[in-house]
Design a protein around this motif. Structure first.
Motif, PDB file in Angstrom:
ATOM      1  N   TYR A  54      13.807   5.773 -15.190  1.00 53.10           N
ATOM      2  CA  TYR A  54      12.394   6.080 -15.010  1.00 53.10           C
ATOM      3  C   TYR A  54      11.561   5.254 -15.982  1.00 53.10           C
ATOM      4  O   TYR A  54      11.224   5.705 -17.076  1.00 53.10           O
ATOM      5  N   ALA A  55      11.197   4.065 -15.549  1.00 53.81           N
ATOM      6  CA  ALA A  55      10.531   3.101 -16.427  1.00 53.81           C
ATOM      7  C   ALA A  55       9.031   3.374 -16.538  1.00 53.81           C
ATOM      8  O   ALA A  55       8.192   2.510 -16.272  1.00 53.81           O
ATOM      9  N   ASN A  56       8.698   4.592 -16.953  1.00 53.87           N
ATOM     10  CA  ASN A  56       7.299   4.992 -17.101  1.00 53.87           C
ATOM     11  C   ASN A  56       6.942   4.927 -18.582  1.00 53.87           C
ATOM     12  O   ASN A  56       7.418   5.722 -19.391  1.00 53.87           O
ATOM     13  N   LEU A  57       6.063   3.994 -18.944  1.00 56.12           N
ATOM     14  CA  LEU A  57       5.706   3.762 -20.343  1.00 56.12           C
ATOM     15  C   LEU A  57       5.161   5.001 -21.040  1.00 56.12           C
ATOM     16  O   LEU A  57       5.252   5.124 -22.269  1.00 56.12           O
ATOM     17  N   LEU A  58       4.611   5.941 -20.276  1.00 60.36           N
ATOM     18  CA  LEU A  58       4.073   7.171 -20.863  1.00 60.36           C
ATOM     19  C   LEU A  58       5.112   7.912 -21.687  1.00 60.36           C
ATOM     20  O   LEU A  58       4.765   8.638 -22.635  1.00 60.36           O
ATOM     21  N   HIS A  59       6.379   7.723 -21.337  1.00 53.65           N
ATOM     22  CA  HIS A  59       7.418   8.548 -21.928  1.00 53.65           C
ATOM     23  C   HIS A  59       8.313   7.807 -22.904  1.00 53.65           C
ATOM     24  O   HIS A  59       9.361   8.325 -23.289  1.00 53.65           O
ATOM     25  N   PHE A  60       7.887   6.586 -23.295  1.00 52.75           N
ATOM     26  CA  PHE A  60       8.682   5.922 -24.342  1.00 52.75           C
ATOM     27  C   PHE A  60       7.912   4.910 -25.171  1.00 52.75           C
ATOM     28  O   PHE A  60       8.321   4.580 -26.276  1.00 52.75           O
ATOM     29  N   ASP A  61       6.762   4.415 -24.706  1.00 54.43           N
ATOM     30  CA  ASP A  61       6.055   3.339 -25.406  1.00 54.43           C
ATOM     31  C   ASP A  61       4.869   3.886 -26.210  1.00 54.43           C
ATOM     32  O   ASP A  61       3.951   4.494 -25.640  1.00 54.43           O
ATOM     33  N   PRO A  62       4.848   3.678 -27.545  1.00 51.05           N
ATOM     34  CA  PRO A  62       3.785   4.263 -28.373  1.00 51.05           C
ATOM     35  C   PRO A  62       2.375   3.853 -27.962  1.00 51.05           C
ATOM     36  O   PRO A  62       1.475   4.707 -27.905  1.00 51.05           O
ATOM     37  N   ALA A  63       2.149   2.575 -27.692  1.00 52.17           N
ATOM     38  CA  ALA A  63       0.790   2.146 -27.347  1.00 52.17           C
ATOM     39  C   ALA A  63       0.298   2.844 -26.085  1.00 52.17           C
ATOM     40  O   ALA A  63      -0.890   3.171 -25.964  1.00 52.17           O
ATOM     41  N   THR A  64       1.214   3.069 -25.141  1.00 56.26           N
ATOM     42  CA  THR A  64       0.831   3.704 -23.872  1.00 56.26           C
ATOM     43  C   THR A  64       0.591   5.186 -24.047  1.00 56.26           C
ATOM     44  O   THR A  64      -0.449   5.720 -23.632  1.00 56.26           O
ATOM     45  N   PHE A  65       1.534   5.905 -24.680  1.00 55.61           N
ATOM     46  CA  PHE A  65       1.319   7.353 -24.749  1.00 55.61           C
ATOM     47  C   PHE A  65       0.214   7.726 -25.727  1.00 55.61           C
ATOM     48  O   PHE A  65      -0.443   8.763 -25.565  1.00 55.61           O
ATOM     49  N   GLU A  66      -0.061   6.907 -26.724  1.00 56.64           N
ATOM     50  CA  GLU A  66      -1.174   7.211 -27.636  1.00 56.64           C
ATOM     51  C   GLU A  66      -2.524   7.076 -26.939  1.00 56.64           C
ATOM     52  O   GLU A  66      -3.498   7.726 -27.338  1.00 56.64           O
ATOM     53  N   ALA A  67      -2.589   6.247 -25.895  1.00 54.57           N
ATOM     54  CA  ALA A  67      -3.827   6.072 -25.133  1.00 54.57           C
ATOM     55  C   ALA A  67      -3.923   7.019 -23.942  1.00 54.57           C
ATOM     56  O   ALA A  67      -4.894   6.974 -23.183  1.00 54.57           O
ATOM     57  N   SER A  68      -2.918   7.891 -23.779  1.00 58.93           N
ATOM     58  CA  SER A  68      -2.876   8.786 -22.628  1.00 58.93           C
ATOM     59  C   SER A  68      -3.738  10.017 -22.856  1.00 58.93           C
ATOM     60  O   SER A  68      -4.295  10.222 -23.940  1.00 58.93           O
ATOM     61  N   ARG A  69      -3.822  10.865 -21.860  1.00 52.73           N
ATOM     62  CA  ARG A  69      -4.595  12.110 -21.973  1.00 52.73           C
ATOM     63  C   ARG A  69      -4.001  13.040 -23.016  1.00 52.73           C
ATOM     64  O   ARG A  69      -4.688  13.919 -23.547  1.00 52.73           O
ATOM     65  N   TRP A  70      -2.705  12.858 -23.355  1.00 57.30           N
ATOM     66  CA  TRP A  70      -2.064  13.707 -24.355  1.00 57.30           C
ATOM     67  C   TRP A  70      -2.203  13.129 -25.760  1.00 57.30           C
ATOM     68  O   TRP A  70      -2.197  13.866 -26.734  1.00 57.30           O
ATOM     69  N   GLY A  71      -2.251  11.808 -25.871  1.00 61.88           N
ATOM     70  CA  GLY A  71      -2.346  11.160 -27.167  1.00 61.88           C
ATOM     71  C   GLY A  71      -1.059  11.183 -27.974  1.00 61.88           C
ATOM     72  O   GLY A  71      -1.057  10.861 -29.162  1.00 61.88           O
ATOM     73  N   ARG A  72       0.023  11.562 -27.321  1.00 63.77           N
ATOM     74  CA  ARG A  72       1.322  11.650 -27.998  1.00 63.77           C
ATOM     75  C   ARG A  72       2.417  11.542 -26.934  1.00 63.77           C
ATOM     76  O   ARG A  72       2.130  11.577 -25.738  1.00 63.77           O
ATOM     77  N   LEU A  73       3.644  11.461 -27.395  1.00 67.21           N
ATOM     78  CA  LEU A  73       4.761  11.379 -26.463  1.00 67.21           C
ATOM     79  C   LEU A  73       5.078  12.764 -25.904  1.00 67.21           C
ATOM     80  O   LEU A  73       5.324  13.710 -26.651  1.00 67.21           O
ATOM     81  N   VAL A  74       5.042  12.875 -24.594  1.00 65.62           N
ATOM     82  CA  VAL A  74       5.479  14.101 -23.922  1.00 65.62           C
ATOM     83  C   VAL A  74       6.608  13.736 -22.963  1.00 65.62           C
ATOM     84  O   VAL A  74       6.705  12.600 -22.490  1.00 65.62           O
ATOM     85  N   ALA A  75       7.444  14.707 -22.679  1.00 69.21           N
ATOM     86  CA  ALA A  75       8.568  14.468 -21.776  1.00 69.21           C
ATOM     87  C   ALA A  75       8.094  14.472 -20.328  1.00 69.21           C
ATOM     88  O   ALA A  75       7.116  15.144 -19.983  1.00 69.21           O
ATOM     89  N   PRO A  76       8.800  13.766 -19.460  1.00 71.48           N
ATOM     90  CA  PRO A  76       8.510  13.891 -18.029  1.00 71.48           C
ATOM     91  C   PRO A  76       8.865  15.296 -17.554  1.00 71.48           C
ATOM     92  O   PRO A  76       9.633  16.015 -18.208  1.00 71.48           O
ATOM     93  N   GLN A  77       8.328  15.689 -16.414  1.00 69.48           N
ATOM     94  CA  GLN A  77       8.590  17.032 -15.908  1.00 69.48           C
ATOM     95  C   GLN A  77      10.081  17.282 -15.693  1.00 69.48           C
ATOM     96  O   GLN A  77      10.550  18.416 -15.793  1.00 69.48           O
ATOM     97  N   SER A  78      10.831  16.252 -15.416  1.00 67.19           N
ATOM     98  CA  SER A  78      12.260  16.400 -15.128  1.00 67.19           C
ATOM     99  C   SER A  78      13.082  16.757 -16.349  1.00 67.19           C
ATOM    100  O   SER A  78      14.265  17.111 -16.226  1.00 67.19           O
ATOM    101  N   PHE A  79      12.505  16.698 -17.544  1.00 67.25           N
ATOM    102  CA  PHE A  79      13.288  16.790 -18.776  1.00 67.25           C
ATOM    103  C   PHE A  79      13.848  18.178 -19.059  1.00 67.25           C
ATOM    104  O   PHE A  79      14.840  18.320 -19.791  1.00 67.25           O
TER     105      PHE A  79
END
Length: 390
Positions: free
Chosen positions: A44-69
């Motif tokens: 699951y190559a979704n940057l939201l769940h592993f890349d700092p620059a991406t998840f810091e700019a997300s609606r969460w502002g931090r790393l969250v797990a995918p729903q499947s986790f």
């Protein structure tokens, strides 16, 4: 329910129905790298769940797990409440699951608890002979008492010799892929990854989706012993010492001592942990060793049912984007991911609705096949998407 069919007695299951089971708690909270390991293993190559620059700019502002986790935090890959009770000299396959997601995401620092309750079972005649379809619920919550998700799993249980007798010898050998075919696959695989990148942090609006729309195809593979082993290690329980393991009696579930081994045995883990590792010993080794795969009707190494269900969730939640959410899904497993095979996921929008909670839902019918068009999984789902303001 009390059922005795042919030479199989299923009645031992009855004593467990409706009763809460033991659960093996995690020894440490979820860590960021547990999440990263999971998305890596699930392709699951979704940057939201592993890349700092991406998840810091997300609606969460931090790393969250995918729903499947959530299932990665369970000591039985979500199957435990669906496989209680002794069916002598039997084997078991993961047959599918149904998920309800309630909203809270798992993140580093969370301690996930699973309250597990065996639900029901029924017996049918199949190609394996008398076959038990058994269900149980997994209720995942965090340390705050917030409900994360409910998973209703289905296990398929049948006589051991019936599984071995059903092996298709013509499928012993893996398909061979030319360099040209692999290159073409890489293009198809990247098309879905590019969709994730193009959507980025933007909303996928409910208003812009129409009945009859086809979701972008998702392709990954070919699967291999290496990729299946990577999946195995991403389930937290499968790293030595991560959980206070409950004692399992695999022989009571119908496995012979030779097949059962000491998989996840907490006492043996303190003496020789290699013997407790289901990648090498015990019923789970059939995923990675053709000799044991063939004993349960599989021609060669095969993937994990819990992973297949996670692929469904990731496929739909990736399309929904960070502002959307899978709220309910059903996945019926029809055939395994075998080594050498490719997995292809598609889905079609069948309906749009607004539920009693005011959520704007897109209903989809999803399908998973291999490169030959053989069905691996079918099902339906409802995905909540944001509505355009105004």
């Amino acid at each position: 329910m009390t059922t005795t069919t042919g030479t199989i007695d299923f009645t031992d299951i009855d004593q467990y129905l409706g009763k809460t089971m033991d659960f093996s708690p995690m020894r440490e909270p979820v860590a960021n790298n547990d999440i990263r390991r999971w998305v890596h293993a699930m392709h699951y190559a979704n940057l939201l769940h592993f890349d700092p620059a991406t998840f810091e700019a997300s609606r969460w502002g931090r790393l969250v797990a995918p729903q499947s986790f959530a299932i990665a935090t369970d000591d039985g890959h979500g199957a435990a409440p669906a496989c209680v009770g002794c069916i002598p000299n039997s084997h078991l396959l993961f047959g599918g699951d149904e998920w309800w997601f309630y909203g809270p995401r798992i993140e580093a620092g969370d301690v996930v608890t699973n309250t597990r309750v065996p639900f029901d079972y029924k017996v049918k005649e199949t190609g394996f002979g008398p076959t038990c379809f058994q269900r149980g619920d997994n209720n995942y919550s965090n340390q705050k008492g917030e409900e994360i998700a409910r998973q209703r799993s289905t296990a398929i249980r049948y006589l051991a010799h019936a599984g071995g007798d059903s092996v298709k010898t013509e499928e012993f050998d893996e398909p061979e892929w030319t360099d040209e075919a692999i290159a073409a696959l890489e293009d198809r695989k990247f098309a879905w990854v590019k969709m994730l990148h193009d959507l980025g942090h933007k909303e996928r609006w409910w208003d812009d989706v129409a009945v009859g729309d086809q979701l972008p195809e998702r392709v990954f593979g070919p699967h291999s012993i290496a990729s299946f082993a990577t999946e195995w290690r991403a389930y937290i329980v499968n790293t030595w010492g991560t959980m206070n393991l409950r004692k399992n009696d695999l022989e009571a579930l119908g496995f012979t001592r030779e097949m059962a081994g000491y998989e996840n045995d907490p006492d043996m883990m303190l003496i020789n942990p290699a013997l407790t590792d289901g990648a090498y010993y015990g019923p789970s080794r059939g995923h990675l060793f053709p000799k044991y795969a063939r004993r349960i009707g599989m021609p060669r190494g095969y993937g994990y049912g819990a992973s297949m269900g996670s692929w469904v969730t990731d496929f739909l939640s990736g399309w929904a984007g960070e502002h959307g959410m899978v709220v309910h899904s059903i996945a019926n497993y029809r055939g395994p991911a075998l080594t050498g095979d490719v997995t292809i996921q598609t889905a079609e929008v069948t309906e749009k609705s607004v539920d009693a909670e005011g959520r704007h839902l897109v209903h989809v019918k999803h399908l998973m096949t291999n490169q030959n068009g053989k069905t691996m999984c079918t099902g339906t789902a409802e995905v909540a998407l944001p509505k355009k303001p105004g």
